[in-house]
Design an enzyme around this catalytic site. Structure first.
Site, mmCIF file in Angstrom:
data_model
loop_
_atom_site.group_PDB
_atom_site.id
_atom_site.type_symbol
_atom_site.label_atom_id
_atom_site.label_comp_id
_atom_site.label_asym_id
_atom_site.label_seq_id
_atom_site.Cartn_x
_atom_site.Cartn_y
_atom_site.Cartn_z
ATOM 1 N N GLU A 332 0.847 -1.189 0.000
ATOM 2 C CA GLU A 332 0.000 0.000 0.000
ATOM 3 C C GLU A 332 0.885 1.242 0.000
ATOM 4 O O GLU A 332 1.750 1.404 0.870
ATOM 5 C CB GLU A 332 -0.888 0.045 1.246
ATOM 6 C CG GLU A 332 -1.986 -0.988 1.278
ATOM 7 C CD GLU A 332 -2.925 -0.775 2.463
ATOM 8 O OE1 GLU A 332 -4.109 -1.085 2.325
ATOM 9 O OE2 GLU A 332 -2.476 -0.289 3.520
ATOM 10 N N CYS A 333 0.673 2.115 -0.959
ATOM 11 C CA CYS A 333 1.359 3.414 -1.037
ATOM 12 C C CYS A 333 2.874 3.233 -0.948
ATOM 13 O O CYS A 333 3.498 2.808 -1.899
ATOM 14 C CB CYS A 333 0.815 4.361 0.038
ATOM 15 S SG CYS A 333 1.136 6.108 -0.317
ATOM 16 N N GLY A 334 3.496 3.551 0.185
ATOM 17 C CA GLY A 334 4.937 3.370 0.308
ATOM 18 C C GLY A 334 5.366 1.941 0.059
ATOM 19 O O GLY A 334 6.420 1.678 -0.527
#
Length: 441
Positions: A332-334
């Site tokens: 997720e994201c990072g």
């Protein structure tokens, strides 16, 4: 029904987090069990709440969460003496298109739970005029009780008298007045506060906030306001059940360190309650995920601040590739960025990432991406089948330079407008820029 207060403000930057932490610790020091919550999709503040109160804090989000989830999360307060919930942004700030239970505003949560609002009002640069702002908030929604205000950043005794007189003129109680102090702040970075785990002196800071609040705020009056509202709005609450979120696997290797720490507490709590095993590991320490894990999950965080160490984490990279041959990996994201080919930092230096996806992201071309997301999956991911709708939130400053893999989902914002950040997948590896909050109902 446990009495509660929503610690809110007319806008961001008024000092409500400092007030929240000081109140949590001050009331805990008086022997109260205080249950903290955070309104909205903030994954940093709950860790500060935990440190201040000794109780785990959970997000309550009226746009993303169905009513049953909100009620089950609120039931964590069943054995508490008092609830304190920290608002996000301004009290009524939400989105134009409401979700399952509201538009995401702190006012939605306060109204649903029957918690009175305490406004933290920054009076710097004004005096009696602050009362006009507070009065507008008190009258904006007649059904929402605003118990009173805490004046913040008061410059002098005369300034306090003037501000108090304005509040008295409009009939708003003043629970306290906090003198201006430059040392009562927490350092911030681009996604909010520097994380709780990065403060070696966090407990001392919180203790100083509590001392300050005790000296300038009427804690007994705050408790009385919470009790009065709870009595007036008493409603039955469900038993203390956990939110029902099926875990994506039985044994979940979860990255947890300074680069990967943005995990919503209610997600992991629900997985554990359902019987899943959480196996933490640290990519920054070049640790491999547990070889027996059924799924590797890389949450968001700050990989851009540790890109060099991540690029050198060869054991981590090799173990991820080996796991992905037979079992799923999701970021997720990072975490999504760390699964890609490269991450370009703010100075324009490219750092090799895991290379399990073709994603290349850049912080040299900085652009904010912020808002709620609703995603319809095109492929199976994290235990959810194609066609499943998920609600989440996106907040980052990176720019996609390359994304050659198959789009993972059709993604729209809270108003239904298409979002270019669709996530992607390759084989058993997938990633999204949004953080999952709950399945859409």
């Amino acid at each position: 029904m446990t009495p509660g207060l929503m610690i809110a403000a007319p806008s961001s930057g008024t000092g409500k987090t400092t007030v929240m932490l000081g109140l949590l610790r001050a009331l805990r020091d008086e022997g109260l069990a205080v249950q903290p919550f955070k309104s909205g999709p903030d994954y940093i503040d709950p860790a500060f709440h935990h440190a201040a109160s000794g109780r785990r804090s959970f997000n309550l989000d009226s746009w993303a969460m169905p009513a049953t989830m909100l009620d089950r999360l609120a039931a964590h307060a069943h054995d508490a003496d008092l609830v304190l919930t920290e608002g996000s942004m301004g009290l009524f700030d939400g989105v134009a298109a409401a979700g399952a239970t509201g538009n995401g505003a702190s006012a939605d949560i306060a109204g649903r739970m029957g918690w009175a609002v305490v406004l933290v009002v920054d009076v710097s640069g004004q005096a009696q005029s602050a009362a006009a702002t507070a009065l507008g908030f008190a009258r904006y929604d007649a059904a929402l009780p605003v118990a009173g205000v805490i004046l913040n950043r008061v410059a002098s005794p005369r300034h306090e008298r003037l501000a108090r007189s304005g509040m008295a003129a409009v009939g708003l109680p003043v629970f306290g007045a906090l003198p201006r102090r430059g040392d009562l702040t927490l350092p911030e970075r681009h996604l909010g506060l520097v994380q709780a785990g990065e403060h070696a002196d966090l407990d001392a800071r919180i203790a100083s906030y509590a001392t300050f609040l005790r000296a300038h705020v009427d804690l007994a009056a705050l408790r009385a306001a919470a009790t009065a509202t709870a009595t007036a709005t008493a409603a039955p609450r469900p038993p203390a059940e956990r939110p029902q979120l099926a875990p994506p696997a039985q044994r979940i290797a979860l990255a947890q360190d300074a680069a990967f720490s943005f995990t919503y507490p209610h997600i992991v709590d629900a997985w554990r309650h359902a019987g899943a095993e959480i196996l933490p590991f640290s990519p920054l320490a070049d640790e491999a995920p547990d070889a027996s894990a059924d799924l590797v999950w890389l949450p968001g965080g700050y990989p851009e601040l540790h890109a060099g160490r991540l690029a050198a984490a060869t054991t981590f990279h090799a173990a991820l590739a080996e796991h992905a041959r037979t079992r799923p990996v999701h970021g997720e994201c990072g975490g999504y960025m760390a699964l890609g080919e490269a991450l370009i930092d703010a100075e324009g230096v490219a750092h090799r990432m895991a290379g399990l996806l073709g994603l290349v992201t850049s912080y040299a071309r900085r652009r904010m991406h912020l808002g709620y997301r609703k995603a319809t999956l095109r492929a199976e991911v994290a235990g959810y089948s194609p066609g499943t709708m998920l609600r989440g939130h996106e907040f980052h400053y990176s720019t996609i330079l390359e994304q050659p893999d198959t789009p993972l989902a059709q993604v729209v914002d809270a108003e239904g407008a298409a979002v270019a950040e669709t996530g992607s997948y390759r084989g058993r590896v997938s990633g999204t820029f949004f953080h999952l909050i709950a399945p859409a109902r």
